[in-house]
Design a protein around this motif. Structure first.
Motif, PDB file in Angstrom:
ATOM      1  N   SER A  97       0.807  -1.223   0.000  1.00 45.10           N
ATOM      2  CA  SER A  97       0.000   0.000   0.000  1.00 45.10           C
ATOM      3  C   SER A  97       0.842   1.276   0.000  1.00 45.10           C
ATOM      4  O   SER A  97       0.317   2.366  -0.211  1.00 45.10           O
ATOM      5  CB  SER A  97      -0.965   0.007   1.191  1.00 45.10           C
ATOM      6  OG  SER A  97      -0.249  -0.089   2.397  1.00 45.10           O
ATOM      7  N   SER A  98       2.151   1.147   0.194  1.00 42.41           N
ATOM      8  CA  SER A  98       3.001   2.343   0.139  1.00 42.41           C
ATOM      9  C   SER A  98       3.347   2.731  -1.295  1.00 42.41           C
ATOM     10  O   SER A  98       3.793   3.850  -1.544  1.00 42.41           O
ATOM     11  CB  SER A  98       4.281   2.131   0.955  1.00 42.41           C
ATOM     12  OG  SER A  98       5.095   1.159   0.337  1.00 42.41           O
ATOM     13  N   THR A  99       3.151   1.797  -2.259  1.00 41.61           N
ATOM     14  CA  THR A  99       3.486   2.103  -3.645  1.00 41.61           C
ATOM     15  C   THR A  99       2.339   1.853  -4.608  1.00 41.61           C
ATOM     16  O   THR A  99       2.258   2.508  -5.644  1.00 41.61           O
ATOM     17  CB  THR A  99       4.684   1.255  -4.132  1.00 41.61           C
ATOM     18  OG1 THR A  99       4.367  -0.134  -3.939  1.00 41.61           O
ATOM     19  CG2 THR A  99       5.954   1.606  -3.381  1.00 41.61           C
ATOM     20  N   ASP A 100       1.476   0.910  -4.302  1.00 39.09           N
ATOM     21  CA  ASP A 100       0.411   0.522  -5.223  1.00 39.09           C
ATOM     22  C   ASP A 100      -0.891   1.249  -4.872  1.00 39.09           C
ATOM     23  O   ASP A 100      -1.067   1.706  -3.752  1.00 39.09           O
ATOM     24  CB  ASP A 100       0.189  -0.990  -5.160  1.00 39.09           C
ATOM     25  CG  ASP A 100       1.482  -1.772  -5.379  1.00 39.09           C
ATOM     26  OD1 ASP A 100       2.374  -1.242  -6.067  1.00 39.09           O
ATOM     27  OD2 ASP A 100       1.591  -2.896  -4.875  1.00 39.09           O
ATOM     28  N   GLY A 101      -1.786   1.358  -5.853  1.00 35.86           N
ATOM     29  CA  GLY A 101      -3.040   2.056  -5.584  1.00 35.86           C
ATOM     30  C   GLY A 101      -4.113   1.678  -6.580  1.00 35.86           C
ATOM     31  O   GLY A 101      -3.872   0.965  -7.559  1.00 35.86           O
ATOM     32  N   SER A 102      -5.320   2.175  -6.315  1.00 33.39           N
ATOM     33  CA  SER A 102      -6.432   1.920  -7.225  1.00 33.39           C
ATOM     34  C   SER A 102      -7.357   3.126  -7.263  1.00 33.39           C
ATOM     35  O   SER A 102      -7.365   3.953  -6.350  1.00 33.39           O
ATOM     36  CB  SER A 102      -7.217   0.679  -6.793  1.00 33.39           C
ATOM     37  OG  SER A 102      -7.877   0.909  -5.568  1.00 33.39           O
ATOM     38  N   ALA A 103      -8.116   3.194  -8.343  1.00 37.71           N
ATOM     39  CA  ALA A 103      -9.116   4.255  -8.505  1.00 37.71           C
ATOM     40  C   ALA A 103     -10.314   3.642  -9.228  1.00 37.71           C
ATOM     41  O   ALA A 103     -10.142   2.863 -10.161  1.00 37.71           O
ATOM     42  CB  ALA A 103      -8.553   5.409  -9.325  1.00 37.71           C
ATOM     43  N   THR A 104     -11.501   3.974  -8.769  1.00 43.06           N
ATOM     44  CA  THR A 104     -12.729   3.493  -9.404  1.00 43.06           C
ATOM     45  C   THR A 104     -13.600   4.689  -9.749  1.00 43.06           C
ATOM     46  O   THR A 104     -13.786   5.581  -8.926  1.00 43.06           O
ATOM     47  CB  THR A 104     -13.495   2.519  -8.481  1.00 43.06           C
ATOM     48  OG1 THR A 104     -12.658   1.391  -8.213  1.00 43.06           O
ATOM     49  CG2 THR A 104     -14.780   2.039  -9.121  1.00 43.06           C
ATOM     50  N   VAL A 105     -14.118   4.682 -10.971  1.00 44.58           N
ATOM     51  CA  VAL A 105     -14.983   5.758 -11.448  1.00 44.58           C
ATOM     52  C   VAL A 105     -16.342   5.174 -11.796  1.00 44.58           C
ATOM     53  O   VAL A 105     -16.422   4.212 -12.561  1.00 44.58           O
ATOM     54  CB  VAL A 105     -14.381   6.451 -12.691  1.00 44.58           C
ATOM     55  CG1 VAL A 105     -15.349   7.479 -13.268  1.00 44.58           C
ATOM     56  CG2 VAL A 105     -13.054   7.098 -12.344  1.00 44.58           C
ATOM     57  N   LYS A 106     -17.396   5.751 -11.217  1.00 45.06           N
ATOM     58  CA  LYS A 106     -18.764   5.389 -11.601  1.00 45.06           C
ATOM     59  C   LYS A 106     -19.308   6.536 -12.436  1.00 45.06           C
ATOM     60  O   LYS A 106     -19.358   7.675 -11.989  1.00 45.06           O
ATOM     61  CB  LYS A 106     -19.643   5.174 -10.375  1.00 45.06           C
ATOM     62  CG  LYS A 106     -21.081   4.870 -10.741  1.00 45.06           C
ATOM     63  CD  LYS A 106     -21.978   4.844  -9.509  1.00 45.06           C
ATOM     64  CE  LYS A 106     -23.422   4.884  -9.928  1.00 45.06           C
ATOM     65  NZ  LYS A 106     -24.307   5.274  -8.850  1.00 45.06           N
ATOM     66  N   TRP A 107     -19.714   6.232 -13.659  1.00 47.12           N
ATOM     67  CA  TRP A 107     -20.223   7.222 -14.594  1.00 47.12           C
ATOM     68  C   TRP A 107     -21.611   6.772 -15.023  1.00 47.12           C
ATOM     69  O   TRP A 107     -21.890   5.571 -15.083  1.00 47.12           O
ATOM     70  CB  TRP A 107     -19.291   7.299 -15.795  1.00 47.12           C
ATOM     71  CG  TRP A 107     -19.719   8.221 -16.896  1.00 47.12           C
ATOM     72  CD1 TRP A 107     -19.349   9.532 -17.048  1.00 47.12           C
ATOM     73  CD2 TRP A 107     -20.568   7.908 -18.011  1.00 47.12           C
ATOM     74  NE1 TRP A 107     -19.922  10.034 -18.195  1.00 47.12           N
ATOM     75  CE2 TRP A 107     -20.682   9.068 -18.793  1.00 47.12           C
ATOM     76  CE3 TRP A 107     -21.251   6.766 -18.403  1.00 47.12           C
ATOM     77  CZ2 TRP A 107     -21.447   9.110 -19.951  1.00 47.12           C
ATOM     78  CZ3 TRP A 107     -22.012   6.811 -19.560  1.00 47.12           C
ATOM     79  CH2 TRP A 107     -22.104   7.972 -20.314  1.00 47.12           C
TER      80      TRP A 107
END
Length: 123
Positions: A97-107
């Motif tokens: 979690s110090s380098t990796d990440g995620s993003a979610t978009v609801k459209w």
């Protein structure tokens, strides 16, 4: 009411000494532009969903790689017609979690939902 949260994951690249950053806002903008460019104001059409999915994912991956950051990316896209049915989705990751990440978009528009998730794993 909209809630805006900015999450920045930073680490140092071992080879270059540069900061490696997964900026959720930056990723979110790329995803939104890809969705708008592919679907825009179109009405839901079952025969177009596969093409929309492919186009959104390809555009996201192209723009993400142009950022030139040392990440492996995973992009998923769900397009669903608005018809009153429920949709529940979840993901779980075992990562740094110090380098990796995620993003979610609801459209959404009047006839469909589109949910795109991007996972970035530092190399």
């Amino acid at each position: 009411r909209d809630l805006n949260i900015t999450i920045v994951i930073e680490a140092m690249d071992d080879q270059t000494g540069e900061e490696v950053t997964f900026v959720v806002d930056e990723i979110t903008n790329i995803v939104k532009e890809s969705i708008e460019g592919s679907i825009g104001t179109s009405n839901y059409a079952h025969n177009k969903v596969n093409q929309w999915n492919s186009t959104i994912i390809e555009q996201c991956l192209n723009q993400l790689t142009k950022l030139g950051k040392p990440f492996k990316y995973i992009v998923s896209c769900v397009i669903m017609q608005k018809n009153g049915a429920g949709l529940h989705t979840a993901s779980s990751c075992y990562w740094d979690s110090s380098t990796d990440g995620s993003a979610t978009v609801k459209w959404e528009n009047k006839t469909m939902y589109c949910v795109v998730s991007v996972f970035g794993l530092a190399i």
